[in-house]
Design a protein around this motif. Structure first.
Motif, PDB file in Angstrom:
ATOM      1  N   THR A  81     -68.273-104.886 -14.086  1.00 46.46           N
ATOM      2  CA  THR A  81     -67.521-103.845 -13.399  1.00 46.46           C
ATOM      3  C   THR A  81     -66.103-103.759 -13.968  1.00 46.46           C
ATOM      4  O   THR A  81     -65.600-102.667 -14.232  1.00 46.46           O
ATOM      5  CB  THR A  81     -67.483-104.115 -11.882  1.00 46.46           C
ATOM      6  OG1 THR A  81     -68.815-104.045 -11.382  1.00 46.46           O
ATOM      7  CG2 THR A  81     -66.623-103.116 -11.149  1.00 46.46           C
TER       8      THR A  81
ATOM      9  N   LEU B 212     -76.110-100.154 -17.462  1.00 44.82           N
ATOM     10  CA  LEU B 212     -74.942 -99.339 -17.189  1.00 44.82           C
ATOM     11  C   LEU B 212     -75.168 -98.472 -15.950  1.00 44.82           C
ATOM     12  O   LEU B 212     -74.296 -98.371 -15.092  1.00 44.82           O
ATOM     13  CB  LEU B 212     -74.596 -98.454 -18.390  1.00 44.82           C
ATOM     14  CG  LEU B 212     -73.407 -97.524 -18.184  1.00 44.82           C
ATOM     15  CD1 LEU B 212     -72.130 -98.328 -17.913  1.00 44.82           C
ATOM     16  CD2 LEU B 212     -73.220 -96.624 -19.392  1.00 44.82           C
TER      17      LEU B 212
ATOM     18  N   THR C 163     -74.742-100.574 -12.919  1.00 40.72           N
ATOM     19  CA  THR C 163     -73.320-100.903 -12.730  1.00 40.72           C
ATOM     20  C   THR C 163     -72.566 -99.706 -12.158  1.00 40.72           C
ATOM     21  O   THR C 163     -71.796 -99.850 -11.208  1.00 40.72           O
ATOM     22  CB  THR C 163     -72.687-101.353 -14.065  1.00 40.72           C
ATOM     23  OG1 THR C 163     -73.363-102.528 -14.524  1.00 40.72           O
ATOM     24  CG2 THR C 163     -71.210-101.661 -13.916  1.00 40.72           C
ATOM     25  N   LEU C 164     -72.800 -98.518 -12.727  1.00 38.14           N
ATOM     26  CA  LEU C 164     -72.112 -97.313 -12.249  1.00 38.14           C
ATOM     27  C   LEU C 164     -72.513 -96.966 -10.814  1.00 38.14           C
ATOM     28  O   LEU C 164     -71.672 -96.554 -10.014  1.00 38.14           O
ATOM     29  CB  LEU C 164     -72.387 -96.129 -13.186  1.00 38.14           C
ATOM     30  CG  LEU C 164     -71.779 -96.225 -14.580  1.00 38.14           C
ATOM     31  CD1 LEU C 164     -72.201 -95.036 -15.430  1.00 38.14           C
ATOM     32  CD2 LEU C 164     -70.264 -96.344 -14.526  1.00 38.14           C
TER      33      LEU C 164
ATOM     34  N   MET D 200     -69.303 -99.772 -24.397  1.00 42.87           N
ATOM     35  CA  MET D 200     -69.345-101.092 -23.784  1.00 42.87           C
ATOM     36  C   MET D 200     -70.412-101.997 -24.393  1.00 42.87           C
ATOM     37  O   MET D 200     -70.496-103.172 -24.052  1.00 42.87           O
ATOM     38  CB  MET D 200     -69.605-100.951 -22.280  1.00 42.87           C
ATOM     39  CG  MET D 200     -68.489-100.256 -21.539  1.00 42.87           C
ATOM     40  SD  MET D 200     -68.898 -99.961 -19.809  1.00 42.87           S
ATOM     41  CE  MET D 200     -69.222-101.621 -19.224  1.00 42.87           C
TER      42      MET D 200
ATOM     43  N   LEU E  39     -70.074 -94.110 -22.342  1.00 42.20           N
ATOM     44  CA  LEU E  39     -69.720 -95.435 -21.805  1.00 42.20           C
ATOM     45  C   LEU E  39     -70.633 -96.541 -22.331  1.00 42.20           C
ATOM     46  O   LEU E  39     -70.156 -97.616 -22.681  1.00 42.20           O
ATOM     47  CB  LEU E  39     -69.778 -95.432 -20.281  1.00 42.20           C
ATOM     48  CG  LEU E  39     -68.492 -95.141 -19.549  1.00 42.20           C
ATOM     49  CD1 LEU E  39     -68.717 -95.172 -18.049  1.00 42.20           C
ATOM     50  CD2 LEU E  39     -67.378 -96.058 -19.940  1.00 42.20           C
TER      51      LEU E  39
ATOM     52  N   ALA F 225     -66.224-102.068 -17.286  1.00 42.33           N
ATOM     53  CA  ALA F 225     -66.431-100.623 -17.110  1.00 42.33           C
ATOM     54  C   ALA F 225     -65.134 -99.951 -16.678  1.00 42.33           C
ATOM     55  O   ALA F 225     -64.777 -98.888 -17.199  1.00 42.33           O
ATOM     56  CB  ALA F 225     -67.537-100.369 -16.091  1.00 42.33           C
TER      57      ALA F 225
END
Length: 151
Positions: free
Chosen positions: A34, A63, A66-67, A56, A52, A37
């Protein structure tokens, strides 16, 4: 670590860094992923969700997870990309900006602490070796697929 293989040194060092960052992040109710990000999202213009992952070095499924968590925690918001009707821009919320500042502080502390304990020459050599390894892997110069075809 003198007699260890290069990959062993890289792996164990990365695992130690990963653990350290996750321990720090857990004190703030978050994770290293996190924090990374948050640091990868442009705090002013937002960032296209499609850029992204590559930025990353994260797989799309990781991802996405995570988002989704970041959005549920009020760190980010998604908005349609005005330049691409199919795309989405990820923006930091005010809370996300606060957490981004904390993440940035932790990364800078890590960097400054290492720089205070390693000479400029050693750090330059480390960076050069890392670049060589990354380039060789990117250019498939370590394992040539032709060499590994079973006969």
């Amino acid at each position: 670590m003198k007699d260890k293989t290069i990959d062993y040194i890289l792996r164990t060092t990365w695992l130690a860094v990963n653990k350290m960052y996750n321990e720090e992040a857990s004190q703030f109710g978050t994770t290293m992923a996190t924090g990374f990000a948050l640091l990868s999202i442009d705090p002013e213009k937002g960032t296209p969700s499609t850029s992204l992952g590559p930025k990353m070095g994260m797989e799309a499924t990781s991802l996405s997870r995570t988002l989704k968590t970041m959005e549920a925690n009020g760190l980010i918001e998604r908005k349609p990309n005005p330049e691409d009707g199919r795309g989405v821009l990820i923006f930091l919320t005010d809370f996300g900006r606060e957490k981004r500042a904390l993440s940035k502080e932790k990364v800078l502390t890590f960097n400054e602490t290492i720089k205070a304990n390693v000479s400029e020459e050693e750090l330059a050599n480390f960076t050069k070796v890392a670049e060589v390894i990354n380039n060789m892997i990117s250019n498939k110069q370590i394992y040539n697929k032709k060499e590994h075809i079973l006969k």
